[in-house]
Design an enzyme around this catalytic site. Structure first.
Site, PDB file in Angstrom:
ATOM      1  N   LYS A  77      99.959  20.282  35.975  1.00 50.04           N
ATOM      2  CA  LYS A  77     100.333  20.456  37.152  1.00 50.04           C
ATOM      3  C   LYS A  77     102.102  20.393  37.201  1.00 50.04           C
ATOM      4  O   LYS A  77     102.289  19.534  36.301  1.00 50.04           O
ATOM      5  CB  LYS A  77      99.955  19.391  38.542  1.00 50.04           C
ATOM      6  CG  LYS A  77     100.487  19.667  39.783  1.00 50.04           C
ATOM      7  CD  LYS A  77      99.756  18.467  40.727  1.00 50.04           C
ATOM      8  CE  LYS A  77     100.392  18.602  41.951  1.00 50.04           C
ATOM      9  NZ  LYS A  77      99.784  17.644  42.867  1.00 50.04           N
ATOM     10  N   SER A 152      97.837  19.205  47.024  1.00 49.85           N
ATOM     11  CA  SER A 152      98.986  19.910  46.439  1.00 49.85           C
ATOM     12  C   SER A 152      98.735  20.531  45.230  1.00 49.85           C
ATOM     13  O   SER A 152      99.406  21.298  44.515  1.00 49.85           O
ATOM     14  CB  SER A 152     100.319  18.945  46.488  1.00 49.85           C
ATOM     15  OG  SER A 152      99.827  17.738  45.533  1.00 49.85           O
ATOM     16  N   SER A 176      95.069  14.865  46.814  1.00 52.87           N
ATOM     17  CA  SER A 176      95.533  16.175  46.233  1.00 52.87           C
ATOM     18  C   SER A 176      94.860  16.749  44.939  1.00 52.87           C
ATOM     19  O   SER A 176      95.175  17.987  44.439  1.00 52.87           O
ATOM     20  CB  SER A 176      97.125  15.952  45.926  1.00 52.87           C
ATOM     21  OG  SER A 176      97.805  16.075  47.214  1.00 52.87           O
TER      22      SER A 176
END
Length: 484
Positions: A77, A152, A176
């Site tokens: 990420k 996210s 997330s």
């Protein structure tokens, strides 16, 4: 070109020398080149760096110095720093930031010989539940590109679902990791707060952020967590504990395991298809000898306002460092220092980040600190107490990960409150610092994946992974892949 390997399968192929690390990385890079544009999962790639790491992994394997993870590709990420890689946190503010240092958790995996594929898309500064708040454009769900992948960590979930990586690293502040795992049909684990170092992970809300593994299976997540977890003196919230083997209980029978079913999780806010997936999972657990008991988490509804007060307050503090002075974006036009700050932040941050900074600044301001921030902290304690009361009667808690399958892109219509409600089943776990995972549990009537969530008490990751692994041995939802 397909790259259908789980992390364990990739590891076995490398260890048996049926494929080299360079060949395996090359397969994934070709697949990314062919299919990433359809989902916008990766936002930073560097083929030269990836193949250099793969060649180093092959050298370790040839020298007999390999670990089980040597040569296995992984995506990160865009919140995790790594020397020489752009780490933008999907924000214009950090679009030109190339990290001079490496996050501890990334270094732990590099030390194992894992190969970096690239940086995955995300909601800007991890603020969002749909991966629509990215400076680099929305990520699309591989199962249906008209729908969101969740957020996210939406890019991390999407590239695994699309088979563009066998595993990825995500972060979970209010769900997330788990919510995008549910929407994309993969497995994602949020560990106990403090189990995995936050050093080098760009901060959103420091008392809530936690790095965790994302992969196709619970077994893969257990293997990754073994390499990720550990004490780090550079992280003041890191827990000093003996390392443990998170794969140790994977094959433990579930007979006698008590599963709590919170009555608040089975109400009207949960769609029918999600309830069906829950009941199918309950049936599998009972068939394997687990018992179910009703429990209550009465503060569930209050966890959302408590979370958004606390997270926004911490975001306001953490993001104050982005001022155009030291690194990152700086406005081109300004008359004085104050105007430089204002113009830089106005240009560099997206609307959701600005909204949360404003909320956080407000609740921390004189006259509102006691009314909002202190009350939210008290609510946080009540939420944590609810879980401890429930765990007196059960070993694990089962519930939905999200109230529905993945919504369509743009369906929230610019209404942030509607988006915030999509995290109702995940946020309380972060407030309490507990471990939890999402695993695939079926599909809704329009063909999108549905996940269910298992929650454990502090440091019960091995038990969580055991239950999830046994469910996956008895089902095949985690083996399904979208056709791109």
């Amino acid at each position: 070109m397909t790259t259908p390997y789980t992390l364990k399968q990739a590891s076995e192929l490398l260890q048996s020398k049926q494929i080299s690390a360079v060949e395996l990385a090359g397969e994934y890079l070709k697949a990314i080149a062919a299919r990433n544009a359809a989902i916008n999962g990766y936002i930073t790639l560097d083929e030269e760096k990836t193949l250099a790491e793969a060649r180093a992994a092959d050298a370790r394997i040839a020298a007999g110095e390999a670990t089980a993870l040597t040569g296995v590709p992984i995506a990160y990420k865009d919140i995790f720093c790594q020397t020489g890689w752009r780490s933008a946190c999907a924000s214009k503010m950090l679009d030109n930031f190339v990290s001079p240092y490496t996050a501890t958790v990334v270094q732990n995996l590099l030390d194992q010989g894992m190969v970096t594929l690239g940086r995955t898309n995300m909601d800007e500064f991890a603020m969002g539940s749909a991966n629509e708040n990215s400076y680099y454009g929305a990520t699309k769900n591989p199962w249906n590109t008209a729908h969101v992948p969740g957020g996210s960590s939406g890019g991390s979930a999407a590239v695994i679902a699309a088979r563009l990586a066998p595993a990825s690293l995500g972060s979970d502040t209010g769900g997330s990791i788990r919510q995008p795992a549910s929407h994309c049909g993969i497995t994602g684990l949020k560990p106990t707060y403090g189990t995995v170092s936050r050093f080098g992970m760009i901060a959103y809300a420091s008392s809530l952020d936690q790095a965790g593994p994302m992969a196709q299976t619970a077994e893969d997540c257990a293997i990754l967590l073994n390499a990720m977890a550990g004490f780090d003196e550079r992280d003041s919230t890191s827990l000093e504990r003996e390392n443990e083997d998170y794969t140790r209980d994977l094959n433990r029978p579930l007979k006698g395991l008590k599963i709590g079913l919170p009555k608040e999780y089975f109400g009207d806010g949960c769609e029918a298809d999600v309830k069906t997936a829950l009941h199918n999972t309950i049936a599998i657990l009972r068939e394997q000898g687990a018992e179910t008991v009703e429990v209550s988490l009465p503060q569930t509804a209050l966890s959302i306002p408590a979370y958004y007060v606390l997270a926004s307050a911490e975001a306001s503090t953490n993001l104050s460092r982005y001022d155009g002075v030291r690194y990152g974006h700086r406005a081109a036009e300004f008359a004085n220092l104050e105007e430089m700050y204002a113009n830089t932040r106005a240009e560099g941050f997206g609307s959701e980040v600005k909204r949360r900074i404003m909320i956080g600044t407000y609740v921390l301001s004189h006259g509102y600190y006691d009314a909002y921030y202190i009350k939210a902290q008290k609510l946080r304690r009540l939420v944590a107490n609810d879980f401890q009361t429930a765990f007196a009667d059960c070993d694990l808690i089962l519930g939905p990960t999200a109230p529905s399958s993945a919504p369509q892109i743009g369906s929230h219509g610019g209404d942030p409150l509607k988006a915030y409600l999509s995290d109702i089943y995940t946020i309380a776990v972060n407030l309490a610092g507990l471990p939890a995972l999402s695993l695939p549990a079926g599909f809704c009537r329009n063909g999108l994946p549905i996940g269910v969530q298992l929650i454990g008490n502090h440091f019960s990751e091995a038990r969580l992974l055991n239950a999830a692994h046994q469910i996956q041995l008895a089902s095949d939802w985690h083996t399904k892949a979208p056709a791109l």
